[in-house]
Motif scaffolding. Structure first.
Motif, PDB file in Angstrom:
ATOM      1  N   SER A  19     -50.585  19.446  23.502  1.00  0.00           N
ATOM      2  CA  SER A  19     -50.159  20.824  23.714  1.00  0.00           C
ATOM      3  C   SER A  19     -51.212  21.807  23.194  1.00  0.00           C
ATOM      4  O   SER A  19     -51.448  22.851  23.790  1.00  0.00           O
ATOM      5  CB  SER A  19     -48.771  21.040  23.095  1.00  0.00           C
ATOM      6  N   PHE A  20     -51.886  21.467  22.096  1.00  0.00           N
ATOM      7  CA  PHE A  20     -52.977  22.304  21.582  1.00  0.00           C
ATOM      8  C   PHE A  20     -54.133  22.334  22.580  1.00  0.00           C
ATOM      9  O   PHE A  20     -54.706  23.390  22.852  1.00  0.00           O
ATOM     10  CB  PHE A  20     -53.463  21.774  20.234  1.00  0.00           C
ATOM     11  N   LYS A  22     -54.121  22.176  25.704  1.00  0.00           N
ATOM     12  CA  LYS A  22     -53.820  22.935  26.920  1.00  0.00           C
ATOM     13  C   LYS A  22     -54.069  24.432  26.749  1.00  0.00           C
ATOM     14  O   LYS A  22     -54.048  25.174  27.716  1.00  0.00           O
ATOM     15  CB  LYS A  22     -52.371  22.700  27.342  1.00  0.00           C
ATOM     16  N   GLN A  23     -54.319  24.870  25.529  1.00  0.00           N
ATOM     17  CA  GLN A  23     -54.597  26.280  25.277  1.00  0.00           C
ATOM     18  C   GLN A  23     -56.018  26.633  25.722  1.00  0.00           C
ATOM     19  O   GLN A  23     -56.852  25.758  25.899  1.00  0.00           O
ATOM     20  CB  GLN A  23     -54.468  26.585  23.789  1.00  0.00           C
ATOM     21  N   ASP A  24     -56.250  27.915  25.849  1.00  0.00           N
ATOM     22  CA  ASP A  24     -57.603  28.378  26.181  1.00  0.00           C
ATOM     23  C   ASP A  24     -58.455  28.318  24.919  1.00  0.00           C
ATOM     24  O   ASP A  24     -58.319  29.138  24.029  1.00  0.00           O
ATOM     25  CB  ASP A  24     -57.558  29.800  26.726  1.00  0.00           C
ATOM     26  N   LEU A  25     -59.314  27.322  24.853  1.00  0.00           N
ATOM     27  CA  LEU A  25     -60.178  27.132  23.696  1.00  0.00           C
ATOM     28  C   LEU A  25     -61.614  27.564  23.986  1.00  0.00           C
ATOM     29  O   LEU A  25     -62.511  27.316  23.188  1.00  0.00           O
ATOM     30  CB  LEU A  25     -60.153  25.659  23.265  1.00  0.00           C
ATOM     31  N   TYR A  38     -56.963  24.432  15.178  1.00  0.00           N
ATOM     32  CA  TYR A  38     -55.978  23.351  15.218  1.00  0.00           C
ATOM     33  C   TYR A  38     -55.122  23.359  13.951  1.00  0.00           C
ATOM     34  O   TYR A  38     -53.896  23.185  14.017  1.00  0.00           O
ATOM     35  CB  TYR A  38     -56.677  22.005  15.393  1.00  0.00           C
ATOM     36  N   TYR A  41     -52.679  26.093  14.279  1.00  0.00           N
ATOM     37  CA  TYR A  41     -51.675  25.692  15.264  1.00  0.00           C
ATOM     38  C   TYR A  41     -50.659  24.746  14.622  1.00  0.00           C
ATOM     39  O   TYR A  41     -49.445  24.907  14.805  1.00  0.00           O
ATOM     40  CB  TYR A  41     -52.386  25.018  16.443  1.00  0.00           C
ATOM     41  N   LYS A  45     -46.578  25.180  14.065  1.00  0.00           N
ATOM     42  CA  LYS A  45     -45.616  24.182  14.546  1.00  0.00           C
ATOM     43  C   LYS A  45     -44.722  23.703  13.407  1.00  0.00           C
ATOM     44  O   LYS A  45     -43.518  23.566  13.572  1.00  0.00           O
ATOM     45  CB  LYS A  45     -46.328  22.985  15.173  1.00  0.00           C
TER      46      LYS A  45
END
Length: 74
Positions: A19-20, A22-25, A38, A41, A45
């Motif tokens: 899920s991390f 899938k973010q815009d990195l 991370y 993030y 969570k």
């Protein structure tokens, strides 16, 4: 029982990592920036799942390099 708990934790870790990812990195330029993002993030969570309560996460006993290697290998 320990084996099943370990498998569950690995599945949960993979779910969170995916899920991390899938973010815009694209704004993160270095590995260190990715690691910091991370960590932030994960903290969000954990806070969300604990209902906003502060919980101290016990150290796994792994060095920073070993933790990074585990994340990288997943």
């Amino acid at each position: 029982m320990n084996k099943l708990e370990f498998e569950y934790l690995n599945l949960k870790a993979n779910e969170i990592q995916n899920s991390f990812a899938k973010q815009d990195l694209s704004k993160l330029k270095t590995k260190e920036e990715v690691y910091k993002a991370y960590i932030a993030y994960l903290k969000k969570k954990i806070t969300k799942e604990t209902g906003g309560k502060e919980n101290k996460v016990k150290s796994s006993g792994l060095s920073k390099t070993e933790r990074r290697q585990r994340i990288k290998n997943r």
